[in-house]
Design a protein around this motif. Sequence first.
Motif, PDB file in Angstrom:
ATOM      1  N   ILE A   1       1.762  85.290  22.499  1.00 21.65           N
ATOM      2  CA  ILE A   1       3.012  85.828  22.539  1.00 21.65           C
ATOM      3  C   ILE A   1       3.609  86.220  21.021  1.00 21.65           C
ATOM      4  O   ILE A   1       2.665  86.218  20.139  1.00 21.65           O
TER       5      ILE A   1
ATOM      6  N   THR B   1       4.200  86.531  28.449  1.00 20.88           N
ATOM      7  CA  THR B   1       4.255  87.346  27.287  1.00 20.88           C
ATOM      8  C   THR B   1       5.725  88.151  27.829  1.00 20.88           C
ATOM      9  O   THR B   1       5.437  89.054  28.975  1.00 20.88           O
ATOM     10  N   ARG B   2       6.366  88.430  26.957  1.00 25.30           N
ATOM     11  CA  ARG B   2       7.433  89.113  27.378  1.00 25.30           C
ATOM     12  C   ARG B   2       7.101  90.629  26.868  1.00 25.30           C
ATOM     13  O   ARG B   2       6.397  90.999  26.079  1.00 25.30           O
ATOM     14  N   ALA B   3       7.724  91.683  27.701  1.00 25.48           N
ATOM     15  CA  ALA B   3       7.430  93.165  27.636  1.00 25.48           C
ATOM     16  C   ALA B   3       7.806  93.321  26.002  1.00 25.48           C
ATOM     17  O   ALA B   3       6.946  94.137  25.435  1.00 25.48           O
ATOM     18  N   GLU B   4       8.958  93.232  25.358  1.00 20.63           N
ATOM     19  CA  GLU B   4       9.273  93.457  24.110  1.00 20.63           C
ATOM     20  C   GLU B   4       8.058  92.934  22.955  1.00 20.63           C
ATOM     21  O   GLU B   4       8.121  93.726  22.170  1.00 20.63           O
ATOM     22  N   GLU B   5       7.481  91.759  23.475  1.00 21.08           N
ATOM     23  CA  GLU B   5       6.551  91.119  22.604  1.00 21.08           C
ATOM     24  C   GLU B   5       5.557  92.307  22.775  1.00 21.08           C
ATOM     25  O   GLU B   5       4.836  92.270  21.494  1.00 21.08           O
TER      26      GLU B   5
END
Length: 177
Positions: free
Chosen positions: A129, A151-155
């Motif tokens: 993350i 995990t977020r796309a922006e991460e």
Amino acid sequence: MGFLPSPPRAVLFDRDGTLVVDVPYNADPALVQPLPGAAEVLDRLRRQGVRVGVVTNQSGIGRGMLTAAQVERVNAAVENLLGPFDVWELCPHAPGYGCICRKPRPGMVLRAARRLGLDPVEVAVIGDIGADMRAAAAAGSRGVLVPTAVTRAEETAAAPLVASDLAGAVELLWGSR
């Protein structure tokens, strides 16, 4: 081709979602399950003389959902399955506590590097993350993101290096050496 930094002398791994299957607030060592390839990557690093460690947020302690002893037993199960680690650092604090150890702050990475006798620039952090990557950057270490379903796309977009698995993460750190 630009300058390639020398390979790290130590690699610090996030625990949950990076080395083992993420079981939220896990208090049961029997639930510890290594992620595919984790044992092989760790064994390879150890054979090459690279120190390995774990940096893990364990806010369940600060939230009163886990005891420190339960986390120690889970960590012992991780070591039993994946081999010995040169250093363990964990943050027991709940979010908002204001500590310097909780990722994305650099405290655990800095303390692990110091305990290993290394400069943070000689250390890499592999995690799943953005907080792992921000902790590495804040400490002056290199970070490699291995995204998972959480995990977020922006991460992923913000990560300095991204790999599809742990073996790929190590390859990015060592390049073609």
